[in-house]
Design a protein around this motif. Structure first.
Motif, short mmCIF file in Angstrom:
data_model
loop_
_atom_site.label_atom_id
_atom_site.label_comp_id
_atom_site.label_asym_id
_atom_site.label_seq_id
_atom_site.Cartn_x
_atom_site.Cartn_y
_atom_site.Cartn_z
N LEU A 1 -14.91 -13.07 -4.52
CA LEU A 1 -15.12 -11.89 -5.36
C LEU A 1 -14.63 -10.67 -4.59
N ILE A 2 -13.82 -9.85 -5.25
CA ILE A 2 -13.20 -8.67 -4.62
C ILE A 2 -13.95 -7.41 -5.04
N VAL A 3 -14.19 -6.49 -4.11
CA VAL A 3 -14.69 -5.17 -4.47
C VAL A 3 -13.69 -4.11 -4.05
N LEU A 4 -13.45 -3.16 -4.96
CA LEU A 4 -12.55 -2.04 -4.73
C LEU A 4 -13.27 -0.73 -4.95
N SER A 5 -12.71 0.34 -4.40
CA SER A 5 -13.15 1.70 -4.73
C SER A 5 -12.43 2.14 -6.00
N PRO A 6 -12.94 3.15 -6.68
CA PRO A 6 -12.22 3.74 -7.81
C PRO A 6 -11.14 4.69 -7.29
N ALA A 7 -10.54 5.46 -8.18
CA ALA A 7 -9.53 6.44 -7.78
C ALA A 7 -9.83 7.77 -8.45
N LYS A 8 -9.41 8.85 -7.81
CA LYS A 8 -9.59 10.18 -8.40
C LYS A 8 -8.59 10.42 -9.52
N THR A 9 -7.39 9.87 -9.34
CA THR A 9 -6.33 10.06 -10.34
C THR A 9 -6.52 9.08 -11.49
N LEU A 10 -6.39 9.58 -12.71
CA LEU A 10 -6.60 8.76 -13.91
C LEU A 10 -5.39 8.83 -14.83
N ASP A 11 -5.20 7.77 -15.60
CA ASP A 11 -4.11 7.74 -16.59
C ASP A 11 -4.67 7.28 -17.92
N TYR A 12 -4.83 8.22 -18.84
CA TYR A 12 -5.30 7.90 -20.19
C TYR A 12 -4.17 8.05 -21.22
N ASP A 13 -2.96 8.26 -20.74
CA ASP A 13 -1.82 8.45 -21.62
C ASP A 13 -1.04 7.16 -21.89
N THR A 14 -0.88 6.34 -20.85
CA THR A 14 -0.13 5.10 -21.00
C THR A 14 -0.94 4.08 -21.79
N PRO A 15 -0.41 3.53 -22.86
CA PRO A 15 -1.14 2.53 -23.64
C PRO A 15 -1.45 1.29 -22.81
N ALA A 16 -2.65 0.73 -23.00
CA ALA A 16 -3.03 -0.49 -22.30
C ALA A 16 -2.29 -1.69 -22.90
N GLN A 17 -1.98 -2.68 -22.04
CA GLN A 17 -1.25 -3.84 -22.54
C GLN A 17 -2.17 -4.89 -23.16
#
Length: 256
Positions: A2-18
């Motif tokens: 199981l992998i754990v990651l941090s989030p990010a400050k930069t966000l992208d809500y413009d690019t459509p999800a696949q």
């Protein structure tokens, strides 16, 4: 694994999800409590608390004021596709197949100041709230007090569901600290990535962040489950260095 990651400050809500697949965060009721507390703060107070610019304070004050639960479907995006930044440039989730995203759903967790623990396909409204933020709340002096053991319990549940013996820690210290390492029901493996500079190997933050994402992507694509498999990681020029490694802290070097 199981992998754990941090989030990010930069966000992208413009690019459509696949993918159209989307799930609800497990700790959304807790998130709503945090937002209620954050809504009490003025823009000036938020700026001071988070140490951000006037523009970012205005943006995030507005986000919190308009945050809703249940979250409006036309305003959310899957967490792993919304986050951008160095780690997520390495992860390249936007290039994953549906099958890989579904595998990631069971084998990747993103630690979050606002949402606690996010699965890759969990719906998320745009926000900024770092885990180290000293936000006083009903449960204590900061977000570590607020989340308490909840995040560790969720991680242990998924470790059990996966029958995972390894927790691959690719998160920053700030975020991994939100877990109680002594209560985690798996061996914690925290890779170190070093790049050659002026003849010596050093951790260069921007490269190390991207390498964490690259390793997470590699684990998802290869479905690596053991330390023996993990040390075969050789993406982007990195190679395992047995001489400077330990089982809990494998070191990967990249020559210039």
């Amino acid at each position: 694994m199981l992998i754990v990651l941090s989030p990010a400050k930069t966000l992208d809500y413009d690019t459509p999800a696949q993918t159209k697949k989307i799930t609800e965060p497990a700790l959304l009721a807790d998130s709503a409590q945090l937002v209620d507390r954050l809504k009490e703060l003025s823009q000036k107070q938020l700026k001071a608390l988070m140490g951000i610019s006037d523009d970012l304070a205005e943006l995030n004050h507005d986000r919190f004021q308009h945050w809703e639960s249940p979250m409006p479907r036309d305003a959310v995006k899957q967490a792993v596709l919304a986050f951008k930044g160095d780690v997520y440039r390495g992860l390249q989730a936007d290039q994953m197949t549906e099958k890989q995203l579904l595998y990631a759903q069971d084998h990747l967790r993103i630690l979050s100041g606002l949402y606690g623990v996010l699965r890759p396909l969990d719906a998320m409204l745009p926000y900024r709230l770092e885990m180290g933020t000293p936000l006083k709340n009903a449960r204590g002096k900061d977000l570590y007090d607020f989340w308490g053991t909840r995040l560790t319990e969720l991680i242990n549940e998924q470790l059990s569901a996966n029958k995972s013996r390894i927790l691959l820690n690719l998160a920053s210290q700030e975020y991994f600290r939100s877990l109680d390492a002594d209560r985690l029901q798996a061996d914690v493996v925290s890779p170190v990535f070093k790049d050659e500079k002026n003849g010596t190997f050093k951790v260069i933050t921007v490269y190390a962040k991207q390498a964490r994402g690259t390793m997470a992507s590699w684990v998802i694509r290869t479905r690596a489950k053991t330390l023996k498999k993990l040390i075969q990681f050789d993406e982007e020029g990195y190679r395992y260095d047995p001489d400077s490694s330990t089982p809990s802290q494998p070191v990967f070097l990249r020559s210039s």
